[in-house]
Design a protein around this motif. Structure first.
Motif: not given
Ligand SMILES: [Zn+2]
Length: 223
Positions: A20, A23-24, A28-29, A56, A58
Motif C-alpha cells: 500500500y 501504491i500510494d 498502482s499501474d 489491490t 497489482i
C-alpha cells in the motif's frame, strides 16, 4: 530513471503495508508484487499474497527458490523442527531464522528489477520490535544495496519504510494508507493456522501492535 517499483510480498502484515505504501507513492499501474516459493511449510502464505495482489489489482509474480529446505535446520522450512513457542531473549537467534533468506530474496528481486527496468525495490524489513533477524537491520540493507549497485551496475533504490517503526506505528501506517481491509487477508502466524494460533512469537508481536495502536485486527474480526 523509471518510477516503477517492485514490492516483496510475503502475504504478511508488513509486506502488505509496504504494498500500500508503494501504491500510494508510485501509483498502482507502476507497482509489481513479487513472492517467493521457498518451500515454506505454510503454503497459505502464497495464497494470501495472491489474494492481496488481486484485491489491490497489482501484477503479481511468483518465483521459485527451492534451496532453503535442502539446507535444513530452521523451523520455517523444515517440518521436523517445531517453532519455539515464545521469544527467548537469551538465545542468539530464534529457530525461525532462515540464514541468508532476505539477502537472497532481495538479490533475486534486484535481478528481476534489473531485467524489467524497475528502479525501486520495497521490502517490509524492520529492525525495531522484531525477532532480531540480522538481515532485517538497516546496515545489512544499506550494504546489500551497495553490493547490488556495484554488482549489477544499477541505480536501484531499496526502500524499507517500516525499518524504524514500532509494530504500533506500522499498524497506524496501515490504517492511514487504507490497508486495514487487506489485513484480513494477511497471514502472520508461524504455525500456519487460520484463525491464527495466538501463541507463537509472530502472533504475539502482531497482537501487541494492534493493541498498542488501539485498532482491532481485521484478521481476527473477520473469522
Ligand atoms: Zn501463531
Amino acid at each position: 530513471m523509471s518510477d516503477k517499483a517492485l514490492v516483496l510480498l510475503s502475504g504478511g502484515q508488513d509486506s502488505t503495508t509496504c504494498l500500500y505504501w508503494a501504491i500510494d507513492r508510485y501509483g498502482s499501474d507502476q507497482v509489481t508484487a513479487l513472492s517467493f516459493d521457498y518451500g515454506q511449510r505454510h503454503r497459505i502464505e502464497l495464497e494470501c499474497a495472491e489474494a492481496i495482489a488481486a484485491h489491490t489489482g497489482i501484477k503479481h509474480v511468483q518465483l521459485p527458490v527451492d534451496t532453503f529446505s535442502a539446507l535444513g535446520g530452521d523451523a520455517l522450512t523444515d517440518p521436523d523442527i517445531e517453532v519455539a513457542p515464545q521469544l527467548d531473549e537469551s538465545a542468539d537467534l530464534p529457530n525461525t531464522f532462515v540464514p541468508g533468506r532476505n539477502l537472497i530474496f532481495i538479490t533475486y528481486a534486484a535481478a528481476y528489477a534489473w531485467q524489467h527496468g524497475i528502479a525501486h525495490l520495497v521490502t517490509g524489513v524492520a529492525q525495531t520490535d522484531y525477532s532480531g533477524y540480522p538481515d532485517c537491520r538497516e546496515d545489512t540493507i544499506t550494504a546489500l544495496q551497495q553490493a547490488i549497485r556495484l554488482g549489477m551496475e544499477s541505480d536501484l533504490n531499496i526502500h524499507a519504510p517500516l525499518m524504524h517503526l514500532s509494530k504500533k506505528e506500522t499498524v497506524e501506517l496501515a490504517r492511514d494508507l487504507g490497508a486495514l481491509p487487506a489485513m484480513a487477508m494477511t497471514h502472520t502466524c508461524y504455525n500456519g493456522t487460520r484463525p491464527p494460533c495466538g501463541e507463537c512469537p509472530a502472533c504475539d508481536l502482531r497482537a501487541r501492535g494492534f493493541a498498542d495502536a488501539g485498532i482491532e485486527d481485521p484478521l481476527l474480526t473477520a473469522q
